[in-house]
Design a protein around this motif. Structure first.
Motif, PDB file in Angstrom:
ATOM      1  N   UNK A  24       0.808  -1.224   0.000  1.00 11.27           N
ATOM      2  CA  UNK A  24       0.000   0.000   0.000  1.00 11.27           C
ATOM      3  C   UNK A  24       0.842   1.276   0.000  1.00 11.27           C
ATOM      4  N   UNK A  25       2.011   1.227   0.639  1.00 10.45           N
ATOM      5  CA  UNK A  25       2.890   2.394   0.632  1.00 10.45           C
ATOM      6  C   UNK A  25       3.445   2.638  -0.768  1.00 10.45           C
ATOM      7  N   UNK A  26       3.805   1.564  -1.462  1.00 11.31           N
ATOM      8  CA  UNK A  26       4.293   1.695  -2.832  1.00 11.31           C
ATOM      9  C   UNK A  26       3.197   2.197  -3.759  1.00 11.31           C
ATOM     10  N   UNK A  27       1.969   1.725  -3.539  1.00 10.49           N
ATOM     11  CA  UNK A  27       0.852   2.183  -4.363  1.00 10.49           C
ATOM     12  C   UNK A  27       0.621   3.679  -4.169  1.00 10.49           C
ATOM     13  N   UNK A  28       0.642   4.133  -2.919  1.00 13.81           N
ATOM     14  CA  UNK A  28       0.438   5.558  -2.642  1.00 13.81           C
ATOM     15  C   UNK A  28       1.527   6.397  -3.298  1.00 13.81           C
TER      16      UNK A  28
ATOM     17  N   UNK B 255      14.693   7.033  -5.535  1.00 17.92           N
ATOM     18  CA  UNK B 255      14.886   6.312  -4.280  1.00 17.92           C
ATOM     19  C   UNK B 255      14.896   7.278  -3.096  1.00 17.92           C
ATOM     20  N   UNK B 256      15.543   8.422  -3.268  1.00 12.85           N
ATOM     21  CA  UNK B 256      15.570   9.427  -2.197  1.00 12.85           C
ATOM     22  C   UNK B 256      14.169   9.931  -1.885  1.00 12.85           C
ATOM     23  N   UNK B 257      13.365  10.123  -2.933  1.00 12.81           N
ATOM     24  CA  UNK B 257      11.995  10.605  -2.734  1.00 12.81           C
ATOM     25  C   UNK B 257      11.161   9.575  -1.988  1.00 12.81           C
ATOM     26  N   UNK B 258      11.330   8.291  -2.304  1.00 17.49           N
ATOM     27  CA  UNK B 258      10.555   7.259  -1.612  1.00 17.49           C
ATOM     28  C   UNK B 258      11.007   7.134  -0.162  1.00 17.49           C
ATOM     29  N   UNK B 259      12.295   7.236   0.076  1.00 14.81           N
ATOM     30  CA  UNK B 259      12.803   7.194   1.444  1.00 14.81           C
ATOM     31  C   UNK B 259      12.200   8.326   2.266  1.00 14.81           C
ATOM     32  N   UNK B 260      12.170   9.533   1.696  1.00  8.11           N
ATOM     33  CA  UNK B 260      11.585  10.678   2.391  1.00  8.11           C
ATOM     34  C   UNK B 260      10.088  10.469   2.623  1.00  8.11           C
ATOM     35  N   UNK B 261       9.406   9.913   1.629  1.00 10.74           N
ATOM     36  CA  UNK B 261       7.970   9.615   1.750  1.00 10.74           C
ATOM     37  C   UNK B 261       7.709   8.677   2.928  1.00 10.74           C
ATOM     38  N   UNK B 262       8.530   7.621   3.061  1.00 10.57           N
ATOM     39  CA  UNK B 262       8.350   6.688   4.173  1.00 10.57           C
ATOM     40  C   UNK B 262       8.560   7.372   5.512  1.00 10.57           C
ATOM     41  N   UNK B 263       9.610   8.175   5.609  1.00 12.68           N
ATOM     42  CA  UNK B 263       9.931   8.809   6.892  1.00 12.68           C
ATOM     43  C   UNK B 263       8.885   9.841   7.303  1.00 12.68           C
ATOM     44  N   UNK B 264       8.254  10.484   6.321  1.00 19.08           N
ATOM     45  CA  UNK B 264       7.274  11.531   6.626  1.00 19.08           C
ATOM     46  C   UNK B 264       5.871  10.959   6.808  1.00 19.08           C
ATOM     47  N   UNK B 265       5.484  10.038   5.919  1.00 15.29           N
ATOM     48  CA  UNK B 265       4.102   9.558   5.918  1.00 15.29           C
ATOM     49  C   UNK B 265       3.948   8.098   6.348  1.00 15.29           C
TER      50      UNK B 265
END
Length: 327
Positions: free
Chosen positions: A113-117, A287-297
């Motif tokens: 679900x995180x990857x889908x978002x 990859x940096x954007x997804x890492x930031x997405x995980x840490x924030x959301x």
């Protein structure tokens, strides 16, 4: 040998296809070429290498030792070239590229679900997700087959930059009609005579449950050791024993009343999920954007997965503190 001067990207692409597919004819079909054309290019590559790269094996082919070596480098070179092209496109205002993520088996319940978002917000990004046991994901990270790894603790054998992005609850669970479900004793000692269903040695939950029993000075009686969370859940729901599982893996079963958290002290326990990459490697912008997405959301979205019937409430973002794992 004049390999470094004469080999073209086309030859590397053809050889990579042959190595991946294990067949010259299948590689020809994938590259929309005739089989003789592919064979000629592979022959030229072997001449430049000064050694055979392929040998016949029945109706197919297999790589020689030199072929295995070159195939590994070819795959890395082509992936790096593709990454360069994607980064150039991003500089021109097109946020695209391939996100290569590896996740331990337990994380496959929370990561899609995180990857889908993330993918819905960035429709030009392609996602490649690899799921495996901890050892397999560590090997893929070390071999640069993936950019980011998701697991419960950074590997001690690699130097990584690791950031926690969500809490990871783990618990002893039982079928609602299991005798221990009504046992009034509050501590873990009530489990010392029970069959415990656990994952294979080396998995995050296995390491955690071993530590819990060791710290309590109790023997761990393993009822079954399984490499599948699904098998553990089914056996536990059937009343075979007590399971120690990540609650991410059994949220549906708990809502359906098939499993329940055992009422003992400090159960469940909480650890962290980490997203990590090799410290020696610069991440792509995707990859940096997804890492930031995980840490924030990440935490908020994981909470929504665990409790889908509750209205989503905003909560402060986790601060992405970095943990540098030892080399």
């Amino acid at each position: 040998m004049t390999l470094e001067r004469n080999v073209s990207f086309r030859q590397l692409t053809l050889f990579d296809a042959v190595a991946r597919l294990g067949s010259v004819s299948l590689a020809a079909d994938e590259m929309h070429l005739t089989q003789p054309a592919v064979s000629i290019q592979i022959g030229n590559l072997e001449a430049d290498a000064g050694t055979p790269l392929l040998q016949r094996a029945g109706r197919g082919i297999r790589l020689t030792e030199a072929g295995e070596l070159l195939a590994g480098y070819a795959a890395r070179i082509l992936a790096l070239w593709q990454e360069a092209a994607e980064e150039m496109a991003t500089l021109q205002g097109v946020f695209s590229g391939t996100l290569r993520v590896g996740a331990v088996t337990t994380a496959e319940y929370l990561l899609p679900p995180l990857l889908v978002a993330f993918g819905n917000a960035n429709p030009k990004v392609k996602v490649k997700l690899a799921v495996g046991n901890r050892d397999a994901i560590v090997r893929m990270l070390a071999g640069q087959e993936i950019d980011l790894a998701i697991m419960g603790r950074p590997p001690a054998e690699l130097k990584t930059e690791a950031m926690p992005f969500a809490r990871h609850p783990m618990a002893f669970v039982v079928a609602p009609d299991h005798p221990l479900a009504s046992d009034p004793r509050p501590g873990i000692e009530r489990l010392s005579d029970s069959r415990i269903l656990v994952r294979e040695r080396g998995s995050g939950t296995r390491t955690t449950v071993e530590r819990l029993f060791k710290d309590a000075g109790l023997p761990l009686r393993i009822g079954s050791e399984l490499s599948s969370n699904e098998a553990i859940k089914q056996m536990c729901a059937a009343g075979f024993g007590v399971a120690f599982l990540s609650l991410h893996t059994c949220a549906l079963e708990m809502r359906a009343g098939l499993l329940s958290v055992l009422a003992i002290t400090d159960n469940p326990i909480e650890r962290d999920w980490y997203v990590m990459h090799l410290a020696s490697r610069q991440l792509s912008q995707v990859a940096s954007a997804f890492q930031a997405f995980l840490c924030i959301e990440g935490q908020q979205r994981v909470d929504a997965q665990m409790q889908p019937d509750r209205p989503r409430r905003a909560r402060p973002a986790r601060q992405p503190k970095t943990a540098l794992s030892p080399s």
